[in-house]
Enzyme design. Structure first.
Site, PDB file in Angstrom:
ATOM      1  N   SER A  65       0.848  -1.193   0.058  1.00 11.48           N
ATOM      2  CA  SER A  65       0.033   0.103  -0.053  1.00 11.48           C
ATOM      3  C   SER A  65       0.893   1.277   0.056  1.00 11.48           C
ATOM      4  O   SER A  65       1.958   1.062   0.492  1.00 11.48           O
ATOM      5  CB  SER A  65      -0.968   0.216   1.247  1.00 11.48           C
ATOM      6  OG  SER A  65      -1.490   1.374   1.382  1.00 11.48           O
ATOM      7  N   TYR A  92      -1.354  -0.625  10.250  1.00  6.47           N
ATOM      8  CA  TYR A  92      -1.511  -1.165   8.771  1.00  6.47           C
ATOM      9  C   TYR A  92      -0.427  -0.629   7.988  1.00  6.47           C
ATOM     10  O   TYR A  92      -0.112  -1.433   7.331  1.00  6.47           O
ATOM     11  CB  TYR A  92      -2.948  -0.627   8.445  1.00  6.47           C
ATOM     12  CG  TYR A  92      -3.356  -0.881   6.860  1.00  6.47           C
ATOM     13  CD1 TYR A  92      -3.701  -1.834   6.439  1.00  6.47           C
ATOM     14  CD2 TYR A  92      -2.959   0.351   5.838  1.00  6.47           C
ATOM     15  CE1 TYR A  92      -4.106  -2.251   5.050  1.00  6.47           C
ATOM     16  CE2 TYR A  92      -3.394  -0.039   4.815  1.00  6.47           C
ATOM     17  CZ  TYR A  92      -4.014  -1.069   4.134  1.00  6.47           C
ATOM     18  OH  TYR A  92      -3.872  -1.430   2.806  1.00  6.47           O
TER      19      TYR A  92
HETATM   20  P1  NAP Z   1     -11.658  -5.848   0.704  1.00  7.02           P
HETATM   21  O1  NAP Z   1     -12.562  -5.446  -0.365  1.00  7.02           O
HETATM   22  O2  NAP Z   1     -11.643  -5.776   2.271  1.00  7.02           O
HETATM   23  O3  NAP Z   1     -11.080  -7.510   0.653  1.00  7.02           O
HETATM   24  C1  NAP Z   1     -10.393  -8.229   1.391  1.00  7.02           C
HETATM   25  C2  NAP Z   1     -10.036  -9.442   0.966  1.00  7.02           C
HETATM   26  O4  NAP Z   1      -9.158 -10.261   2.042  1.00  7.02           O
HETATM   27  C3  NAP Z   1     -11.346 -10.406   1.290  1.00  7.02           C
HETATM   28  O5  NAP Z   1     -11.303 -11.264  -0.073  1.00  7.02           O
HETATM   29  C4  NAP Z   1     -11.189 -11.228   2.314  1.00  7.02           C
HETATM   30  O6  NAP Z   1     -12.004 -12.420   2.096  1.00  7.02           O
HETATM   31  C5  NAP Z   1     -10.014 -11.334   2.242  1.00  7.02           C
HETATM   32  N1  NAP Z   1      -9.340 -11.871   3.581  1.00  7.02           N
HETATM   33  C6  NAP Z   1      -9.309 -11.106   4.998  1.00  7.02           C
HETATM   34  N2  NAP Z   1      -8.824 -11.641   5.829  1.00  7.02           N
HETATM   35  C7  NAP Z   1      -8.222 -12.821   5.335  1.00  7.02           C
HETATM   36  C8  NAP Z   1      -7.708 -13.853   5.847  1.00  7.02           C
HETATM   37  N3  NAP Z   1      -7.339 -13.905   7.305  1.00  7.02           N
HETATM   38  N4  NAP Z   1      -7.265 -14.981   4.942  1.00  7.02           N
HETATM   39  C9  NAP Z   1      -7.552 -14.912   3.610  1.00  7.02           C
HETATM   40  N5  NAP Z   1      -8.418 -14.027   3.076  1.00  7.02           N
HETATM   41  C10 NAP Z   1      -8.708 -12.902   3.969  1.00  7.02           C
HETATM   42  O7  NAP Z   1      -9.997  -5.134   0.490  1.00  7.02           O
HETATM   43  P2  NAP Z   1      -9.276  -4.421  -0.782  1.00  7.02           P
HETATM   44  O8  NAP Z   1      -9.484  -3.206  -0.654  1.00  7.02           O
HETATM   45  O9  NAP Z   1      -9.575  -5.446  -2.112  1.00  7.02           O
HETATM   46  O10 NAP Z   1      -7.773  -4.875  -0.321  1.00  7.02           O
HETATM   47  C11 NAP Z   1      -6.965  -6.028  -0.922  1.00  7.02           C
HETATM   48  C12 NAP Z   1      -5.578  -5.953  -0.512  1.00  7.02           C
HETATM   49  O11 NAP Z   1      -5.237  -4.352  -1.258  1.00  7.02           O
HETATM   50  C13 NAP Z   1      -5.167  -5.629   0.853  1.00  7.02           C
HETATM   51  O12 NAP Z   1      -4.071  -6.206   1.021  1.00  7.02           O
HETATM   52  C14 NAP Z   1      -5.215  -4.142   1.163  1.00  7.02           C
HETATM   53  O13 NAP Z   1      -4.267  -3.747   2.415  1.00  7.02           O
HETATM   54  C15 NAP Z   1      -4.700  -3.587  -0.258  1.00  7.02           C
HETATM   55  N6  NAP Z   1      -4.682  -2.211  -0.379  1.00  7.02           N
HETATM   56  C16 NAP Z   1      -6.179  -1.781  -0.475  1.00  7.02           C
HETATM   57  C17 NAP Z   1      -6.346  -0.423  -0.863  1.00  7.02           C
HETATM   58  C18 NAP Z   1      -7.703   0.255  -0.781  1.00  7.02           C
HETATM   59  O14 NAP Z   1      -7.820   1.361  -1.004  1.00  7.02           O
HETATM   60  N7  NAP Z   1      -8.614  -0.518  -1.212  1.00  7.02           N
HETATM   61  C19 NAP Z   1      -5.302   0.543  -0.776  1.00  7.02           C
HETATM   62  C20 NAP Z   1      -3.843   0.156  -0.504  1.00  7.02           C
HETATM   63  C21 NAP Z   1      -3.928  -1.374  -0.349  1.00  7.02           C
HETATM   64  P3  NAP Z   1     -13.498 -12.538   2.744  1.00  7.02           P
HETATM   65  O15 NAP Z   1     -14.363 -11.690   1.679  1.00  7.02           O
HETATM   66  O16 NAP Z   1     -14.033 -14.005   2.836  1.00  7.02           O
HETATM   67  O17 NAP Z   1     -13.877 -11.640   3.863  1.00  7.02           O
END
Ligand code: NAP
Length: 248
Positions: free
Chosen positions: A143, A157
């Site tokens: 991130s 985080y």
């Molecule tokens: P999201 O929409 O909240 O989705 C999170 C995903 O991770 C879901 O598929 C969830 O599964 C899964 N997950 C959570 N805990 C887990 C565990 N213990 N074991 C296996 N799977 C798990 O998040 P996102 O925004 O797409 O984020 C994805 C990645 O991008 C993350 O690493 C996040 O830190 C990074 N990121 C996101 C942003 C942003 O602005 N969105 C920015 C920078 C980085 P379930 O559906 O079963 O709960």
């Protein structure tokens, strides 16, 4: 490189967009999730619709036994792993450091850091030429918070993503001669459910006007960079970071 791609946290957000794009690019995709089974199965249906094989596997990436089982099922059902996308990650509600409990900090590091390490370990065992594998690619989802620090929101985080950055550099050097490339994407503010987990569903709309490009990003825009880093088009790229933050 196409073949088999395992995406942790593939049921929603960036992971789901990556799974769909991967299938359009010819990959068979193992979609990991923790609790959103229906959403993971919907992603698998889209993968199959694109003409490749999909598989949804429940596993908590912070749990070593669960991770071993996840990779074992992927081996048995799909075959030899070519790409790991270490995408699963969590946020806790926004807080200042003095209000963070030990349990909260442990939860964030368990999923974001331990989970990324455990999954990379299983991938290296399978991909490394040192272990009889034929190489592969690992893409870590870090991130932009790792270089901004996320003050007043989630320093824990941001620090967990800093650990992923260091691991990306170290692992890339460790396995660079064994056929494995290791890179990271660093998304900025992307429209997914994660901001609701952080306690502010409207965070993208609040921050968008302050960003150089004046908008948040989409999961699909992040998926494009992940697919490029995973592919042979990035054959000389390792230990690198691709920031996808609209200039942030
Ligand atoms: P999201 O929409 O909240 O989705 C999170 C995903 O991770 C879901 O598929 C969830 O599964 C899964 N997950 C959570 N805990 C887990 C565990 N213990 N074991 C296996 N799977 C798990 O998040 P996102 O925004 O797409 O984020 C994805 C990645 O991008 C993350 O690493 C996040 O830190 C990074 N990121 C996101 C942003 C942003 O602005 N969105 C920015 C920078 C980085 P379930 O559906 O079963 O709960």
């Amino acid at each position: 490189m196409t073949g088999i791609m395992l995406i942790t946290g593939g049921s929603r957000g960036i992971g789901a967009a990556t799974a769909r794009l991967a299938a359009q690019n010819g990959y068979d995709v193992c979609v990991n999730y923790t609790s959103a089974r229906e959403q993971a199965e919907a992603v698998v249906a889209d993968v199959e619709q694109a003409g490749t094989r999909g598989l949804a596997v429940q596993a908590d990436v912070s749990d070593p036994n669960s991770v071993e089982r996840l990779f074992h099922i992927c081996d048995l059902e799909l075959g030899t792993l070519a790409v790991l996308v270490n995408n699963a990650g969590i946020l806790e509600p926004q807080a200042r450091l003095e209000d963070m409990t030990g349990d909260r900090i442990d939860r964030v590091f368990a999923v974001n850091v331990r989970g990324t390490f455990l999954c990379a370990r299983e991938a290296v065992k399978r991909m490394s030429t040192k272990h009889g594998g034929s190489g592969g690619a690992i893409v870590n989802v870090s991130s932009i918070a790792s270089r901004l620090g996320a003050p007043g929101e989630y320093i824990d985080y941001a620090a967990s993503k800093g650990a992923i950055d260091a691991m990306t550099l170290g692992l890339a050097k460790e396995v660079g001669g064994e056929g494995i490339r290791v890179n990271a994407v660093r998304p900025g503010i992307i429209e997914t459910d994660i901001h609701t987990s952080g306690g502010e569903p409207g965070r993208v709309e609040r921050i968008a006007p302050t960003l150089p490009m004046g908008r948040g990003g989409t999961a699909e825009e992040v998926a494009e960079a992940i697919l490029w880093l995973a592919s042979d088009k990035a054959s000389y790229v390792t230990g690198s970071f691709t920031d996808i933050g609209g200039g942030r």
